[in-house]
Scaffold this active site. Structure first.
Site, PDB file in Angstrom:
ATOM      1  N   ASP A  81     -31.160   5.794  45.001  1.00  0.00           N
ATOM      2  CA  ASP A  81     -30.154   6.843  44.859  1.00  0.00           C
ATOM      3  C   ASP A  81     -28.955   6.649  45.775  1.00  0.00           C
ATOM      4  OD1 ASP A  81     -31.214   8.572  42.971  1.00  0.00           O
ATOM      5  OD2 ASP A  81     -32.445   9.621  44.436  1.00  0.00           O
TER       6      ASP A  81
HETATM    7  C1  GLC Z   1     -30.811  11.720  49.321  1.00  0.00           C
HETATM    8  C2  GLC Z   1     -32.049  10.996  49.800  1.00  0.00           C
HETATM    9  C3  GLC Z   1     -32.727  10.252  48.691  1.00  0.00           C
HETATM   10  C4  GLC Z   1     -32.899  11.169  47.529  1.00  0.00           C
HETATM   11  C5  GLC Z   1     -31.559  11.781  47.125  1.00  0.00           C
HETATM   12  C6  GLC Z   1     -31.696  12.664  45.905  1.00  0.00           C
HETATM   13  O1  GLC Z   1     -29.842  10.823  48.972  1.00  0.00           O
HETATM   14  O2  GLC Z   1     -31.753  10.099  50.806  1.00  0.00           O
HETATM   15  O3  GLC Z   1     -33.972   9.752  49.131  1.00  0.00           O
HETATM   16  O4  GLC Z   1     -33.440  10.461  46.462  1.00  0.00           O
HETATM   17  O5  GLC Z   1     -31.036  12.500  48.199  1.00  0.00           O
HETATM   18  O6  GLC Z   1     -31.559  13.985  46.161  1.00  0.00           O
HETATM   19  C1  GLC Z   2     -36.215   9.579  46.340  1.00  0.00           C
HETATM   20  C2  GLC Z   2     -35.950  10.023  44.928  1.00  0.00           C
HETATM   21  C3  GLC Z   2     -36.143   8.896  43.943  1.00  0.00           C
HETATM   22  C4  GLC Z   2     -35.394   7.703  44.387  1.00  0.00           C
HETATM   23  C5  GLC Z   2     -35.730   7.313  45.816  1.00  0.00           C
HETATM   24  C6  GLC Z   2     -34.897   6.192  46.345  1.00  0.00           C
HETATM   25  O1  GLC Z   2     -37.571   9.331  46.493  1.00  0.00           O
HETATM   26  O2  GLC Z   2     -36.760  11.101  44.573  1.00  0.00           O
HETATM   27  O3  GLC Z   2     -35.724   9.285  42.663  1.00  0.00           O
HETATM   28  O4  GLC Z   2     -35.685   6.660  43.503  1.00  0.00           O
HETATM   29  O5  GLC Z   2     -35.532   8.420  46.660  1.00  0.00           O
HETATM   30  O6  GLC Z   2     -33.587   6.562  46.550  1.00  0.00           O
END
Ligand code: GLC
Ligand code: GLC
Length: 814
Positions: free
Chosen positions: A487
């Site tokens: 993300d």
């Molecule tokens: C933030 C977190 C990430 C998560 C994203 C989605 O970027 O670091 O882990 O997946 O939020 O809300």
């Molecule tokens: C968080 C989010 C997932 C994402 C991951 C890496 O775990 O829930 O959707 O793939 O972060 O950013």
């Protein structure tokens, strides 16, 4: 250092001191009513949706930590001393303390001043309520004259609004108290037809419903005025902060035991029968009374608890293993499977780290959760898949998340994550292999929750695949969009405003930045799609998907290979990300795991080389980190990934979700020793002995463990709700132990450590119980299969005759 131990026979984690490094939680409920509960009774409850139907209030990031919970106070009426048998919130010294987190229940017991108190908390199957079953025993030589005070603080339903909108909320709170039952009915007068109730099996001598009366001015939960003086105030909340507290007096003779039951529940009334008498403003309680009367009876409560145990036993019995390794056994047999269910139920909504207000059900997350869950409750997996697909857009794209209460897509945390749609193909493939139920593919499913747009699920899958093909970049690799699985790799964002959401802001047109990871994921998904088409007799489609997979595979090998490992991406300037040419972030874990899982590079040595690079550059004793070197500063063109200090979260932590991809890749190359070694590095049970470093619960996975660049190297965070649960479960059960559902039967292809003499598994698959025993005869992974005594070619146990319910399988590995 440990703070407890595993009781493997009872399937409990037993915590032996209350001051764990962080609240160590468990989940209550598995259908509609849920709660989180910590080892000191902290936590909260909600009905279906942690944001929109919050039953009790909880303050995250509170001081002291983890305050607000399901509290009971005991008071010695002769001396006036009082304490919390769950330690919090008074934190008095307890002579004995034990918390047993089990499957769907938690028992907290202690002894203080010669009074033994044990409370069992659970949610009965089929009900929207929780039970607190308190058992008091007087261990003194003389009579104990005690007061019991219960206490919960109600949330005004919408947890987000509850925590912010005080100008309104301080005026709306309303309760009713009738026959000792406390009813919380804020907003019932207007558009809500639901309320909460808090009941007690004993006739209370008093009650309180106004928080500040119960506590007294400027006092905290550790010293409520009512408890201190030994008498409730019988306060009735009008506005401010409604709570529920009963005051019960008990006299226990030496050795005497008494049980008191508290019920906390959520109830909805039919719109036209809200009030009794009609026209009044009083809750119609006729609909809820049968429920409270029933569950205030100890016999009924015990039966409900038994039923819950039978339920969990059934779920876990689908896959049970006996290997030479205790950590493997207890995670597969109990805790990892249990965590997969919690994660499936709650997605990423409510944990000690997820506040329940920010996020609904993630499209990507929930599809992956199906992989670790489809075997346990296939009907619910089916329903989930259809819910997810019905939020899909007609373009094949996806809302990044949806609200469970409304089941509608919501783009509050952004859209256009270009990997999202592909995960739907993986979840459907997993469901089909598990169940053989092809009817799901014909199921008409709407787009974007819009009636009239129905198309068979198969068509949705085709659009998922097409979505990637419609979005290829300059090298022919998939465009990344907002981000892919990571993300925080925001290659189109270029955000320089403080506080701006990386998940929502974009400033580039997104026509340049490409993801090698999505390339790998596409190849995997397109091959799954070809197999699905093949199973449906659609040979033309199958061929086409294999062709598309081969084309992208060739592009990945040509433009996504860096010489010693797979590249991560191309940025908006067409520059490489995750290359030895980069100053920082030279190698990333994700494309190595995903490309190899898709079968890329298996033939010409790239897979071997990539895994050697992972071992050399990314593997640490605490797990495999996301990338190296960590980003030491903020890079405008890379986004949130570089916003985290080195070693945390997406900036080079051990992001546990990705480790099992490498485990799977190692098994694909036949390296059982390496695969199991990586598996154990992040296995929570294997880390139990370093709980003072790990700090999170030793019975469930955490999303991340701080990487070697972090000052707190080895410290876990974000436990419970993480894709880590599913992927580790898949990696150990399907790839190391090698027992994989396949379209034509149960495949058995173990890749286990060389020093394991073998293992035994019982697997319930499509209604048949397979008793599998694997023996090692040589050091390799060659499978010789004997089904009910007869040698069978290959490694797939064919489906038995209709009436056969047990199959005995012997596997010899050489
Ligand atoms: C933030 C977190 C990430 C998560 C994203 C989605 O970027 O670091 O882990 O997946 O939020 O809300
Ligand atoms: C968080 C989010 C997932 C994402 C991951 C890496 O775990 O829930 O959707 O793939 O972060 O950013």
């Amino acid at each position: 250092m440990q703070y407890g131990y595993f009781d493997d026979t009872r399937r409990e984690y037993v915590i032996t001191r209350p001051d764990t490094p962080l609240p160590w939680i468990n989940y209550l409920g598995c259908e509609a009513y849920f709660g989180i509960i910590s080892n000191t009774a902290g936590g909260y409850s909600f009905y279906r949706d942690a944001r929109l139907r919050r039953v009790t209030r909880y303050r995250y990031n509170n001081v002291p930590l983890d305050c607000d919970g399901r509290y009971i106070y005991l008071r010695d009426n002769d001396t006036g001393t009082f304490w919390s048998p769950s330690w919090q919130p008074t934190r008095h010294n307890l002579e004995e303390y034990v918390c047993r987190h089990g499957l769907g229940y938690t028992v907290i017991g202690s002894v203080c001043k010669g009074v033994e108190a044990q409370t069992r908390y659970f949610v009965p199957l089929g009900e929207s309520l929780e039970i607190w079953q308190l058992t008091l025993t007087n261990r003194r030589e003389e009579v104990a004259d005690l007061s019991i005070f219960s206490c919960v603080e109600f949330a005004l339903w919408d947890a987000q609004d509850d925590a912010t909108n005080f100008q309104r909320n301080f005026n709306t709170g309303e309760v009713e108290v009738e026959d000792g039952v406390i009813y919380h009915k804020t907003e019932y007068r207007e558009r809500r037809n639901h309320f909460a109730y808090f009941a007690c099996s004993e006739k209370p001598t008093g009650f309180d419903t106004q928080r500040d009366v119960f506590l007294g001015p400027y006092r905290g939960w550790d010293s409520p005025a009512a408890v201190e003086r030994g008498q409730s105030f019988n306060s009735v909340a009008h506005g401010w902060s409604p709570i529920g507290s009963h005051h019960v007096k008990v006299r226990l003779k030496p050795g005497e035991t008494r049980q008191v039951i508290f019920l906390l529940g959520y109830h909805e009334n039919p719109k036209d029968r809200k009030f009794d008498p009609p026209g009044s403003q009083q809750i119609n309680k006729e609909t809820v009374k049968p429920i409270t009367e029933k569950y205030l009876r100890p016999g009924v409560v015990d039966e409900a608890f038994e039923a819950l145990c039978v339920y969990w036993d059934g779920l876990l019995s689908v896959y049970q293993v006996q290997t030479p390794d205790v950590h493997t056994n207890r995670m597969v047999n109990v805790w990892n499977a249990y965590q997969c269910v919690a994660t499936f139920n709650l997605s990423r909504s409510a944990s000690f780290f997820e506040s329940g207000v920010g996020r609904g059900m993630g499209f990507r997350d929930s599809n992956q959760d199906v992989l670790g869950f489809a075997h346990a409750m296939p009907e619910r997996a089916r329903e989930r898949i259809l819910d997810l697909a019905s939020t899909q857009l007609e373009t094949g794209g996806a809302y990044h998340q949806y609200q469970p209460l409304t089941k509608r897509g919501n783009d509050e945390i952004g859209g256009d994550f270009n990997d999202d749609p592909l995960w739907l193909v993986l979840s459907v493939a997993a469901y089909l292999k598990e169940t053989g139920d092809r009817s799901i593919l014909d199921e008409p499913v709407v787009y974007e929750s819009r009636p009239g747009t129905e198309q068979p699920l198969y068509e949705h899958l085709q659009r998922s695949i097409q979505y990637t093909l419609d979005r290829l970049g300059p090298h022919g690799l998939p465009l990344i969009g907002r981000a892919d699985w990571n993300d925080c790799l925001n290659l189109n964002t270029f955000s320089d405003s403080p506080g701006e959401s990386f998940q929502i802001a974009t400033s580039r047109d997104g026509k340049v930045a490409e993801s090698v990871f999505i390339g790998g994921l596409f190849v995997l998904a397109a091959r799954e799609m070809a197999a699905i088409a093949g199973e449906c007799g659609l040979a033309e489609d199958a061929r086409r998907y294999l062709d598309e997979a081969a084309k992208i595979e060739a592009v990945v090998l040509e433009h996504g290979w860096d010489g010693e490992w797979f590249l991560r991406a191309y940025d908006d300037f067409g520059q490489k990300v995750g290359s030895r040419e980069c100053e920082e972030g030279q190698i990333f874990i994700e494309p190595q795991g995903m490309c190899i899982s898709a079968g890329i590079g298996l033939d010409d040595g790239q897979a071997d080389r990539a895994l050697a690079s992972v071992k050399e550059r990314l593997a640490t004793p605490h797990g495999i980190v996301l990338h190296q070197p960590a980003y030491s500063r903020y890079y405008l063109h890379l986004g949130e990934i570089s916003s985290y200090p080195p070693g945390y979260k997406e900036n080079a932590s051990v992001f546990c979700h990705t480790n099992p991809w490498i485990v799977i890749a190692e098994t694909m190359l036949g390296n059982g020793d390496q695969a199991h070694d990586y598996y154990l590095r992040i296995n929570p049970s294997a880390r139990e002995g370093i709980s003072e470093i790990h700090r999170c619960e030793p019975y469930v996975y955490a999303q991340m463990i701080a990487g070697r660049d972090a000052p707190t190297y080895g410290e876990a965070k974000n436990s419970w709700l993480t894709g880590t649960a599913t992927w580790n479960y898949v990696a150990i059960t399907q790839w190391i132990l090698g027992i994989r559902p396949a379209y034509r039967g149960l495949q058995i292809a173990p890749v286990i450590p060389t020093d394991w003499p073998g293992f035994e598994v019982t697997r319930l698959f499509r209604g048949v119980t397979y008793h599998i025993s694997v023996e090692r005869a040589g050091k390799g992974n060659e499978v010789s299969l004997f089904v009910d005594g007869t040698r069978v070619e290959g490694d797939i146990v064919p489906s038995p005759a209709e009436d056969q319910t047990e199959v005995h399988v012997r596997v010899v590995l050489s």
